[in-house]
Design an enzyme around this catalytic site. Structure first.
Site, PDB file in Angstrom:
ATOM      1  N   ASP A   1     -40.726 -14.513 -10.184  1.00  0.00           N
ATOM      2  CA  ASP A   1     -39.665 -14.839 -11.132  1.00  0.00           C
ATOM      3  C   ASP A   1     -39.917 -14.250 -12.516  1.00  0.00           C
ATOM      4  OD1 ASP A   1     -38.551 -16.253  -9.102  1.00  0.00           O
ATOM      5  OD2 ASP A   1     -38.838 -18.233  -9.987  1.00  0.00           O
TER       6      ASP A   1
ATOM      7  N   GLY B   1     -48.774 -19.436 -10.064  1.00  0.00           N
ATOM      8  CA  GLY B   1     -47.804 -19.514 -11.148  1.00  0.00           C
ATOM      9  C   GLY B   1     -48.069 -20.651 -12.109  1.00  0.00           C
TER      10      GLY B   1
ATOM     11  N   THR C   1     -46.052 -14.774 -10.184  1.00  0.00           N
ATOM     12  CA  THR C   1     -44.719 -15.308  -9.908  1.00  0.00           C
ATOM     13  C   THR C   1     -43.726 -14.166  -9.895  1.00  0.00           C
ATOM     14  OG1 THR C   1     -42.868 -16.590 -10.801  1.00  0.00           O
ATOM     15  CG2 THR C   1     -44.590 -15.962 -12.354  1.00  0.00           C
TER      16      THR C   1
END
Length: 440
Positions: free
Chosen positions: A210, A179, A208
């Site tokens: 996210d 990331g 990632t």
């Protein structure tokens, strides 16, 4: 800096060696064509952006199109490639490793591929992590499992020492899978390589769950994350509806960006509230979250709340000292527990009976194997990374933008993290799905 050079990719030198790939150079012959250096993808495809460029007489910002080049910088048979995975686990890590190995071996006949153990630590000899020799036979089945066969770690390591290791082991290209912090490290390694005048390509493959890497459409692992979360949400809904005034709270990953929580809420429309880091919601007051939750219980007698791990940090005592993990990320307080306590206190004070369940499946989700669509995505990212490295491109990542695979300078994607636009259509879709107030 002009628009034309805004997203320029650094190269190690002139690409003069012929590619072993038997691709086309002409259209219409039913064979995929080599990508030319002038093949580019617009960064902004809106009519407003187009008109602005026309008015200012400037060339629009573009990215290099990813894919195989006719001319290579490296002689494939002489290449030693290395692969490293860093940071937290994420669905698809093994898929990317496998696809990198297969592309290097079968497309370009690379003889030696090294797996770096336990993140950037594996490039520091003092840690004692031996390299893992990677072959097609070694990796052929790893895509069926979550996690990473190479292991991972967090934390910065000495950049000069890592470059020493690359040089001493005659490594020509390094593929880093990670990331924001990993990519910053990759760029720093690339800068040190450039200062020394070494011919080593460094390539980042953004990882990632996210989905907070800037500029690109999505990062791998993200789609699997909310796919795996969906049945958990279903079961949490069953828990909530199974009791009078039942409340289920599910905390999902999302340190600074709430894409997993919001995407899950849209995918599973039984969610009644979704709370993300981008919104500074309040608990108390006539327009606060607790009042909205009270109205929900009065009308429906149950509620399902999805909260991202980084949401609501402003609700904690600001005098409490904050700590960071080895990657430098602030360790967030547990918003799920805070919500459970505050909800219970609020309804107990009102004499209202509730049954509250708190569920945190984060580490189950991030260690799951990639789903079919993420597997496809990982495969293509890895192939494009290999093609770019073979052409001598360096300090770049592979990403998808406007549904096209492109090469982007690492320095441009690590300037900031992508966040949900609270005035955008994606967040509006989440609000429509949950039915929660626009502002709390």
């Amino acid at each position: 800096m002009t628009f034309e050079n805004l997203y320029h990719i650094t190269t190690l030198g002139n690409a003069e060696k012929s590619s072993p790939l038997r691709l086309s150079k002409t259209a219409g012959n039913k064979i995929f064509s080599f990508i030319e250096e002038h093949d580019q993808v617009l960064a902004d495809v809106s009519i407003k952006g187009f008109e602005t460029c026309l008015q200012n007489n400037v060339r629009p910002a573009c990215f290099e199109k990813a894919g195989p080049r006719e001319k290579l910088f490296f002689e494939p048979k002489n290449v030693t490639a290395a692969i490293v995975t860093c940071g937290g686990l994420c669905p698809g890590l093994n898929n990317v490793i496998r696809s990198l190995v297969m592309a290097l071996h079968y497309f370009y006949d690379v003889k030696r591929i090294i797996g770096v153990r336990y993140g950037y630590e594996g490039l520091i000899p003092e840690h004692g992590h031996d390299f893992m020799e990677l072959t097609p036979e070694k990796v052929k089945d790893i895509h069926e499992f979550g996690g990473t066969i190479l292991g991972s770690s967090r934390g910065a390591q000495s950049v000069p020492k890592m470059v020493d290791t690359l040089k001493d082991n005659h490594i020509n290209m390094l593929f880093t899978i990670g990331g924001d912090g990993t990519l910053k490290g990759t760029n720093a390694i690339g800068e040190e390589i450039e200062r020394r005048g070494l011919d080593i390509a460094v390539v980042g493959i953004p990882k990632t769950i996210d989905n907070d890497i800037d500029l690109i459409d999505k990062s791998f692992g993200f789609e699997t994350a909310f796919d795996v979360a969906s049945p958990i949400i279903r079961d949490a809904h069953n828990e909530a509806t199974g009791a009078f005034n039942g409340i289920s709270i599910v905390k999902l990953m999302g340190r600074d960006s709430g894409f997993i929580a919001a995407s899950t809420a849209i995918a599973m429309p039984v969610v009644n509230f979704v709370l993300v880091p981008e919104m500074a919601f309040q608990l108390d007051g006539e327009k606060g979250f607790l009042k909205a939750l009270e109205h929900r219980l009065l009308t429906k007698q149950h509620a399902l709340i999805v909260v991202a791990e980084g949401a609501g940090q402003h609700l904690f005592d600001s005098d409490t000292a904050t700590s960071t993990d080895p990657s430098g990320n602030v360790k967030h307080r547990d918003i799920g527990l805070l919500l459970k306590e505050r909800i219970k206190t609020y309804f107990d004070a009102a004499g209202t009976q509730t049954t509250i369940k708190y569920i945190d499946p984060s580490y189950i989700i991030r260690s799951a194997p990639a789903n079919a669509n993420d597997s496809l995505f990982c495969n293509r990212l890895a192939y494009h990374a290999v093609h770019g490295a073979m052409a001598g491109k360096t300090k770049f990542i592979v990403g998808r933008l406007n549904n096209r695979f492109v090469y982007l300078p690492i320095s441009k994607v690590v300037n900031k993290r992508k966040k949900i636009d609270l005035e955008g259509g994606f967040w509006f879709a989440a609000l429509q799905s949950t039915g929660q107030p626009y502002v709390m």
